[in-house]
Motif scaffolding. Sequence first.
Motif, PDB file in Angstrom:
ATOM      1  N   GLU A 171       0.830  -1.204   0.000  1.00 23.24           N
ATOM      2  CA  GLU A 171       0.000   0.000   0.000  1.00 23.24           C
ATOM      3  C   GLU A 171       0.868   1.260   0.000  1.00 23.24           C
ATOM      4  OE1 GLU A 171      -2.619   2.459  -0.296  1.00 23.24           O
ATOM      5  OE2 GLU A 171      -3.714   0.666   0.377  1.00 23.24           O
ATOM      6  N   ARG A 172       0.625   2.154  -0.947  1.00 20.15           N
ATOM      7  CA  ARG A 172       1.440   3.357  -1.077  1.00 20.15           C
ATOM      8  C   ARG A 172       0.833   4.578  -0.381  1.00 20.15           C
ATOM      9  NH1 ARG A 172       2.710   0.437  -5.629  1.00 20.15           N
ATOM     10  NH2 ARG A 172       4.825   0.682  -6.441  1.00 20.15           N
ATOM     11  N   LEU A 173      -0.466   4.525  -0.083  1.00 16.78           N
ATOM     12  CA  LEU A 173      -1.127   5.688   0.492  1.00 16.78           C
ATOM     13  C   LEU A 173      -1.230   5.635   2.002  1.00 16.78           C
ATOM     14  CD1 LEU A 173      -4.081   6.244  -2.012  1.00 16.78           C
ATOM     15  CD2 LEU A 173      -1.909   7.466  -1.887  1.00 16.78           C
ATOM     16  N   ARG A 174      -1.345   4.426   2.558  1.00 16.78           N
ATOM     17  CA  ARG A 174      -1.581   4.267   3.990  1.00 16.78           C
ATOM     18  C   ARG A 174      -0.720   3.149   4.542  1.00 16.78           C
ATOM     19  NH1 ARG A 174      -6.011   4.175   1.049  1.00 16.78           N
ATOM     20  NH2 ARG A 174      -7.316   6.049   1.010  1.00 16.78           N
ATOM     21  N   GLY A 175      -0.626   3.087   5.858  1.00 24.16           N
ATOM     22  CA  GLY A 175       0.113   2.002   6.487  1.00 24.16           C
ATOM     23  C   GLY A 175       1.554   2.356   6.776  1.00 24.16           C
ATOM     24  N   LEU A 176       2.219   1.462   7.489  1.00 25.93           N
ATOM     25  CA  LEU A 176       3.582   1.742   7.953  1.00 25.93           C
ATOM     26  C   LEU A 176       4.569   1.901   6.805  1.00 25.93           C
ATOM     27  CD1 LEU A 176       3.791  -0.679  11.017  1.00 25.93           C
ATOM     28  CD2 LEU A 176       3.399   1.792  11.025  1.00 25.93           C
ATOM     29  N   LEU A 177       4.482   1.040   5.808  1.00 28.86           N
ATOM     30  CA  LEU A 177       5.457   1.117   4.719  1.00 28.86           C
ATOM     31  C   LEU A 177       5.269   2.383   3.886  1.00 28.86           C
ATOM     32  CD1 LEU A 177       5.687  -2.572   3.430  1.00 28.86           C
ATOM     33  CD2 LEU A 177       6.997  -1.425   5.226  1.00 28.86           C
ATOM     34  N   ARG A 179       4.883   5.246   4.873  1.00 30.06           N
ATOM     35  CA  ARG A 179       5.577   6.386   5.490  1.00 30.06           C
ATOM     36  C   ARG A 179       7.055   6.446   5.112  1.00 30.06           C
ATOM     37  NH1 ARG A 179       3.329   5.290  11.631  1.00 30.06           N
ATOM     38  NH2 ARG A 179       1.120   5.067  11.068  1.00 30.06           N
ATOM     39  N   LEU A 180       7.547   5.376   4.514  1.00 27.65           N
ATOM     40  CA  LEU A 180       8.973   5.282   4.204  1.00 27.65           C
ATOM     41  C   LEU A 180       9.267   5.747   2.785  1.00 27.65           C
ATOM     42  CD1 LEU A 180       9.702   1.718   5.651  1.00 27.65           C
ATOM     43  CD2 LEU A 180      10.085   3.927   6.771  1.00 27.65           C
ATOM     44  N   PRO A 181      10.506   6.205   2.529  1.00 30.67           N
ATOM     45  CA  PRO A 181      10.907   6.466   1.143  1.00 30.67           C
ATOM     46  C   PRO A 181      10.760   5.192   0.308  1.00 30.67           C
ATOM     47  CG  PRO A 181      12.523   7.330   2.699  1.00 30.67           C
ATOM     48  CD  PRO A 181      11.579   6.497   3.500  1.00 30.67           C
ATOM     49  N   ALA A 182      10.411   5.348  -0.963  1.00 29.07           N
ATOM     50  CA  ALA A 182      10.152   4.196  -1.830  1.00 29.07           C
ATOM     51  C   ALA A 182      11.314   3.209  -1.841  1.00 29.07           C
ATOM     52  CB  ALA A 182       9.842   4.680  -3.244  1.00 29.07           C
ATOM     53  N   ASP A 183      12.530   3.724  -1.828  1.00 31.42           N
ATOM     54  CA  ASP A 183      13.704   2.848  -1.915  1.00 31.42           C
ATOM     55  C   ASP A 183      13.919   2.007  -0.656  1.00 31.42           C
ATOM     56  OD1 ASP A 183      14.181   3.829  -4.421  1.00 31.42           O
ATOM     57  OD2 ASP A 183      15.770   5.210  -3.808  1.00 31.42           O
ATOM     58  N   ARG A 185      11.333   0.526   1.126  1.00 34.07           N
ATOM     59  CA  ARG A 185      10.166  -0.281   1.463  1.00 34.07           C
ATOM     60  C   ARG A 185      10.433  -1.776   1.371  1.00 34.07           C
ATOM     61  NH1 ARG A 185       5.869   3.654  -1.647  1.00 34.07           N
ATOM     62  NH2 ARG A 185       6.005   5.361  -0.131  1.00 34.07           N
ATOM     63  N   ILE A 186      11.214  -2.212   0.400  1.00 37.33           N
ATOM     64  CA  ILE A 186      11.480  -3.648   0.289  1.00 37.33           C
ATOM     65  C   ILE A 186      12.261  -4.128   1.496  1.00 37.33           C
ATOM     66  CG2 ILE A 186      12.744  -5.416  -0.999  1.00 37.33           C
ATOM     67  CD1 ILE A 186      11.926  -4.038  -3.566  1.00 37.33           C
ATOM     68  N   ASP A 187      13.297  -3.389   1.889  1.00 41.24           N
ATOM     69  CA  ASP A 187      14.076  -3.779   3.063  1.00 41.24           C
ATOM     70  C   ASP A 187      13.192  -3.823   4.310  1.00 41.24           C
ATOM     71  OD1 ASP A 187      16.372  -4.018   1.580  1.00 41.24           O
ATOM     72  OD2 ASP A 187      17.168  -2.043   2.121  1.00 41.24           O
ATOM     73  N   ALA A 188      12.294  -2.841   4.437  1.00 41.46           N
ATOM     74  CA  ALA A 188      11.406  -2.820   5.599  1.00 41.46           C
ATOM     75  C   ALA A 188      10.450  -4.010   5.573  1.00 41.46           C
ATOM     76  CB  ALA A 188      10.616  -1.513   5.623  1.00 41.46           C
ATOM     77  N   ALA A 189       9.952  -4.364   4.396  1.00 41.22           N
ATOM     78  CA  ALA A 189       9.044  -5.506   4.285  1.00 41.22           C
ATOM     79  C   ALA A 189       9.755  -6.813   4.605  1.00 41.22           C
ATOM     80  CB  ALA A 189       8.449  -5.562   2.882  1.00 41.22           C
ATOM     81  N   VAL A 190      11.014  -6.922   4.206  1.00 43.28           N
ATOM     82  CA  VAL A 190      11.785  -8.129   4.517  1.00 43.28           C
ATOM     83  C   VAL A 190      12.054  -8.216   6.019  1.00 43.28           C
ATOM     84  CG1 VAL A 190      14.006  -9.287   4.172  1.00 43.28           C
ATOM     85  CG2 VAL A 190      12.799  -8.279   2.221  1.00 43.28           C
ATOM     86  N   GLU A 191      12.361  -7.084   6.643  1.00 41.43           N
ATOM     87  CA  GLU A 191      12.547  -7.071   8.098  1.00 41.43           C
ATOM     88  C   GLU A 191      11.254  -7.475   8.806  1.00 41.43           C
ATOM     89  OE1 GLU A 191      14.048  -3.333   9.434  1.00 41.43           O
ATOM     90  OE2 GLU A 191      15.761  -3.353   8.053  1.00 41.43           O
ATOM     91  N   ASP A 192      10.137  -6.991   8.282  1.00 45.79           N
ATOM     92  CA  ASP A 192       8.830  -7.353   8.841  1.00 45.79           C
ATOM     93  C   ASP A 192       8.613  -8.864   8.761  1.00 45.79           C
ATOM     94  OD1 ASP A 192       6.015  -6.987   9.668  1.00 45.79           O
ATOM     95  OD2 ASP A 192       5.568  -7.454   7.574  1.00 45.79           O
ATOM     96  N   LEU A 193       8.951  -9.467   7.620  1.00 42.01           N
ATOM     97  CA  LEU A 193       8.822 -10.917   7.467  1.00 42.01           C
ATOM     98  C   LEU A 193       9.660 -11.654   8.502  1.00 42.01           C
ATOM     99  CD1 LEU A 193       8.103 -13.594   6.092  1.00 42.01           C
ATOM    100  CD2 LEU A 193       9.838 -13.075   4.346  1.00 42.01           C
ATOM    101  N   ARG A 194      10.891 -11.223   8.692  1.00 38.30           N
ATOM    102  CA  ARG A 194      11.750 -11.890   9.680  1.00 38.30           C
ATOM    103  C   ARG A 194      11.156 -11.780  11.087  1.00 38.30           C
ATOM    104  NH1 ARG A 194      16.508 -13.676   7.828  1.00 38.30           N
ATOM    105  NH2 ARG A 194      17.387 -12.780   5.902  1.00 38.30           N
ATOM    106  N   GLU A 195      10.618 -10.605  11.405  1.00 35.54           N
ATOM    107  CA  GLU A 195      10.044 -10.421  12.738  1.00 35.54           C
ATOM    108  C   GLU A 195       8.792 -11.263  12.917  1.00 35.54           C
ATOM    109  OE1 GLU A 195       8.471  -6.903  15.755  1.00 35.54           O
ATOM    110  OE2 GLU A 195       9.143  -6.389  13.734  1.00 35.54           O
TER     111      GLU A 195
END
Length: 435
Positions: A171-177, A179-183, A185-195
């Motif tokens: 989601e690009r308009l809402r949610g935690l990701l 709020r992050l710069p586009a570049d 978001r993938i790293d943040a999503a991968v960290e989320d998966l690990r957690e």
Amino acid sequence: MTADDLLARHRAVLPSWMPLYYAEPIELVAGSGRRVTDAQGRSYLDFFGGVLTNMIGYDIPEIREAVERQLRTGLVHTSTLYLIRQQVELAEKIVQVAGIPDARVFFTNSGTEANEAALLAATSYRRSHQILAVRNSYHGRSYATMGITGNRGWTASAHNPLQVAWLHSGERLRGLLARLPADDRIDAAVEDLREVLATQTSGDVACLIAEPVQGVGGFVAPPDGLFAGWRKVLDEHGILLISDEVQTGWGRTGAHFWGYQAHGVTPDLLTFAKGIGNGFALAGVVGRAEIMESVPAISFSTFGGNPLCTAAGNAVLDYLRDHDLQANAARVGAILVDGLRAAVADLDGVAEIRGRGLMLAVEFVQPGGTEPDPALTGRVVEACRAGGLLVGKGGLHGNVVRMGPPLTLTEAEAREGLAILVEAIRSTVAAEAAR
């Protein structure tokens, strides 16, 4: 019979949770090319295609002739306990285009059943009922597929035979990701998966199921490459990846034949439905042989892959490839998305215009923010109908106009539909501002 008579009869015998579009619902009685006609004789350009199902359009001679040939044999159904030539031929073609090595195919009647079959194979292979799913997703209406659907509006029961842990969507308009710069978001999503794996599971997860573009969720696409980032973590744990291609498959996104190909990764299992039957009930799962063969009991689908629907499926896939409809989706889809962005992107209430090939969406919000505006969306849909264009709705909040025209859409029809859509959006937004 009047439309009102049929509507009253519908309401008397069908459940209220089966919605109908429009303040005055319409009955479609004929179709040709990309156009349909209602019971009052009004013609519409169809930009929704029976919810992305009439992928080649209406009354296509090659498909009609293939079905009629099968009908003339007198055999509509034989059961998979007998050899079915059309089924084998279609499976061979799907294995060829799926991109999954040493694959097997199991045919079903719908995307819901296809996802159920994929879950059966994955949980049998991994001997675990733990599943990773994605927020804002939609995978079907059965018990198990509702359990992995991340959209409350489509989840009718909290009962679930699976243990599910949820990942953030793209989601690009809402949610935690968002709020992050586009570049990032993938790293943040991968960290989320690990957690999530470390905190919400016991480790032996069966699979992650995800849509490359979330269909019912409003055609929301994660960043390209997200599946590859996820896959690295999944492989560390032996977790399978299922790509739900019910809406993204067969070249609809233009740039790729399958949605997963935008991510530079190959799934273990892939589910398909909708467009491959062009209106006939045809769906299934294709996956690595060792996974598909892991089901420890006899199973079959009474109607899945029957001679009639696979006759249609063969004709659809042949037509799709012979006419390079993937390239057409890219070319004609660009006319629509570029035209929409040029004409309405700056309007108050238009939050985002999304498009990949002939999979397009416009999201509407309250002016000055990101608060969803489903009422405005409904009025745009009605205005499109009044102008002679059929479109769909979707999104977590019901505030997205979504379009999946037949892949045979011509450039002239794209421009015709674009003009109706732009006028519907502009006039509706202007009327809203004047209220």
